[in-house]
Design a protein around this motif. Structure first.
Motif, PDB file in Angstrom:
ATOM      1  N   TYR A  46     -57.030  38.413-104.238  1.00 34.29           N
ATOM      2  CA  TYR A  46     -57.623  39.396-105.144  1.00 34.29           C
ATOM      3  C   TYR A  46     -57.226  39.033-106.571  1.00 34.29           C
ATOM      4  CZ  TYR A  46     -58.247  42.237-100.949  1.00 34.29           C
ATOM      5  OH  TYR A  46     -58.607  42.691 -99.716  1.00 34.29           O
ATOM      6  N   PRO A  47     -58.196  38.818-107.457  1.00 36.18           N
ATOM      7  CA  PRO A  47     -57.844  38.487-108.840  1.00 36.18           C
ATOM      8  C   PRO A  47     -57.150  39.652-109.528  1.00 36.18           C
ATOM      9  CG  PRO A  47     -60.212  38.915-108.627  1.00 36.18           C
ATOM     10  CD  PRO A  47     -59.660  38.897-107.236  1.00 36.18           C
TER      11      PRO A  47
ATOM     12  N   ARG B 128     -52.266  37.358-103.311  1.00 37.34           N
ATOM     13  CA  ARG B 128     -52.680  36.654-102.094  1.00 37.34           C
ATOM     14  C   ARG B 128     -52.421  37.588-100.904  1.00 37.34           C
ATOM     15  NH1 ARG B 128     -53.836  31.402-102.982  1.00 37.34           N
ATOM     16  NH2 ARG B 128     -53.738  30.932-100.749  1.00 37.34           N
ATOM     17  N   ALA B 129     -53.436  38.391-100.582  1.00 41.09           N
ATOM     18  CA  ALA B 129     -53.275  39.375 -99.510  1.00 41.09           C
ATOM     19  C   ALA B 129     -53.141  38.695 -98.154  1.00 41.09           C
ATOM     20  CB  ALA B 129     -54.456  40.337 -99.499  1.00 41.09           C
ATOM     21  N   LEU B 130     -53.887  37.611 -97.946  1.00 45.99           N
ATOM     22  CA  LEU B 130     -53.751  36.782 -96.751  1.00 45.99           C
ATOM     23  C   LEU B 130     -53.483  35.355 -97.200  1.00 45.99           C
ATOM     24  CD1 LEU B 130     -56.713  38.071 -94.514  1.00 45.99           C
ATOM     25  CD2 LEU B 130     -54.297  38.760 -94.421  1.00 45.99           C
ATOM     26  N   ASP B 131     -52.551  34.706 -96.525  1.00 42.84           N
ATOM     27  CA  ASP B 131     -52.150  33.367 -96.955  1.00 42.84           C
ATOM     28  C   ASP B 131     -51.812  32.519 -95.725  1.00 42.84           C
ATOM     29  OD1 ASP B 131     -51.425  31.212 -98.479  1.00 42.84           O
ATOM     30  OD2 ASP B 131     -49.531  32.050 -99.172  1.00 42.84           O
TER      31      ASP B 131
ATOM     32  N   GLY C 183     -47.880  45.776 -98.222  1.00 44.21           N
ATOM     33  CA  GLY C 183     -48.302  44.619 -98.988  1.00 44.21           C
ATOM     34  C   GLY C 183     -48.205  43.304 -98.245  1.00 44.21           C
ATOM     35  N   SER C 184     -47.908  43.343 -96.948  1.00 46.25           N
ATOM     36  CA  SER C 184     -47.762  42.095 -96.188  1.00 46.25           C
ATOM     37  C   SER C 184     -49.086  41.561 -95.671  1.00 46.25           C
ATOM     38  CB  SER C 184     -46.799  42.301 -95.012  1.00 46.25           C
ATOM     39  OG  SER C 184     -47.275  43.296 -94.130  1.00 46.25           O
ATOM     40  N   GLY C 185     -50.179  42.325 -95.832  1.00 46.72           N
ATOM     41  CA  GLY C 185     -51.496  41.843 -95.420  1.00 46.72           C
ATOM     42  C   GLY C 185     -52.015  42.452 -94.133  1.00 46.72           C
ATOM     43  N   LYS C 186     -51.321  43.416 -93.567  1.00 43.32           N
ATOM     44  CA  LYS C 186     -51.715  43.976 -92.274  1.00 43.32           C
ATOM     45  C   LYS C 186     -53.107  44.601 -92.327  1.00 43.32           C
ATOM     46  CE  LYS C 186     -48.339  46.911 -92.024  1.00 43.32           C
ATOM     47  NZ  LYS C 186     -47.827  46.723 -93.414  1.00 43.32           N
ATOM     48  N   SER C 187     -53.316  45.522 -93.260  1.00 47.70           N
ATOM     49  CA  SER C 187     -54.605  46.209 -93.327  1.00 47.70           C
ATOM     50  C   SER C 187     -55.721  45.262 -93.741  1.00 47.70           C
ATOM     51  CB  SER C 187     -54.521  47.395 -94.294  1.00 47.70           C
ATOM     52  OG  SER C 187     -53.692  48.415 -93.761  1.00 47.70           O
ATOM     53  N   THR C 188     -55.430  44.337 -94.642  1.00 50.54           N
ATOM     54  CA  THR C 188     -56.445  43.356 -95.033  1.00 50.54           C
ATOM     55  C   THR C 188     -56.871  42.529 -93.843  1.00 50.54           C
ATOM     56  OG1 THR C 188     -55.508  43.231 -97.266  1.00 50.54           O
ATOM     57  CG2 THR C 188     -56.975  41.440 -96.587  1.00 50.54           C
TER      58      THR C 188
END
Length: 267
Positions: free
Chosen positions: A23-24, A35-38, A57-62
């Motif tokens: 996400y910018p 970087r929501a997913l990496d 913020g670890s990317g779970k919901s994304t």
């Protein structure tokens, strides 16, 4: 449908490889992009109950939203029920008809009755007769313990009742895969148990991916737990391994915080 293969008939229902999502930063904020997913990887086979855990913020919901096409990864590969979700020509409505999703904040139609909330999609999307859809909706409301609320509008329900309606609404489409995005996070503590009880009942019937902070639920129900940090899975395995004997230092640090004051099983 432009996917090379049709819907999966068994085996692997979710196959995510190397997903990234950036996400910018807001213009003028001076902050770096997020970087929501990496490099997110996850495989889910039919009949599994996979719980995604990790800090905010670890990317779970994304990651979960990507499985339903609500987030579009920037890179990687993603197949759900045999469909290539990154194919720009894929009709996502075909996928969502077979993938139920329950959100944190219910997302019910406030101007419709509970019964209407359950019957709209089966009638309009599946083409089921209205009488059949209503009959099944009432059976589902009975299963989740709120058949007496069929004629009410969501505004007259408690948070726990709304979430049970949301679960019943997803089940009304006969999904092959159910996704839960922190379904108890918006509930008062006394309402959490009633929703988790419905989910425990579902766990014996279908494939589920659940983002949750309820470690007791994950320990009891999950066939596999995946711990996320920095947009990727850093540790996964059976609940007895990940929750009781974590190998990765980030998993250990996280569990020490969320389980503070609670007894941990002796290895």
């Amino acid at each position: 449908m432009s996917a090379a293969e049709g819907p999966a008939s068994g085996g692997v229902l979710v196959d995510a490889r190397g997903l990234t999502k950036v996400y910018p930063a807001a213009w003028g904020s001076g902050r770096p992009p997020v970087r929501a997913l990496d490099g997110f990887d996850l495989t889910v086979t039919e009949g599994e109950i996979v719980c995604l855990i990790g800090p905010s913020g670890s990317g779970k919901s994304t990651a979960l939203r990507a499985l339903n096409g609500l987030e579009h990864p920037d890179a990687g590969t993603l197949r759900v029920l045999g469909h290539d979700l990154l194919d720009p020509e894929l009709d996502m409505d075909l996928v969502r008809a077979d993938v139920g999703m329950v959100f944190q904040h219910f997302n019910l139609f406030p101007h419709r009755t509970v019964l209407d909330n359950l019957t709209l999609a089966p009638v309009l999307v599946r083409g089921r007769p209205v009488d059949e859809a209503r009959r099944e909706a009432l059976e589902l409301l009975e299963r989740v313990g709120i058949a007496d609320k069929a004629g009410e509008r969501p505004g007259r329900l408690s948070g726990g009742q709304k979430q049970r309606v949301a679960i019943a609404r997803a089940l009304a489409m006969h999904p092959r895969l159910m996704l839960f995005d922190e379904p108890t996070s918006a509930l008062d503590p006394e309402m959490v148990g009633e929703v988790l009880e419905v989910m425990r009942d579902l766990a014996h019937r279908m494939t589920m991916v659940v983002v949750t902070h309820e470690m007791g639920f994950a320990r009891e129900v999950a066939t596999r737990v995946a711990f996320l940090d920095g947009g990727r899975v850093v540790e996964e395995g059976p609940p007895s391994g990940v929750l009781d004997q974590p190998r990765h230092p980030r998993t250990r640090a996280f569990l020490e915080r969320v389980l503070v004051g609670r007894p941990r099983p002796t290895p």
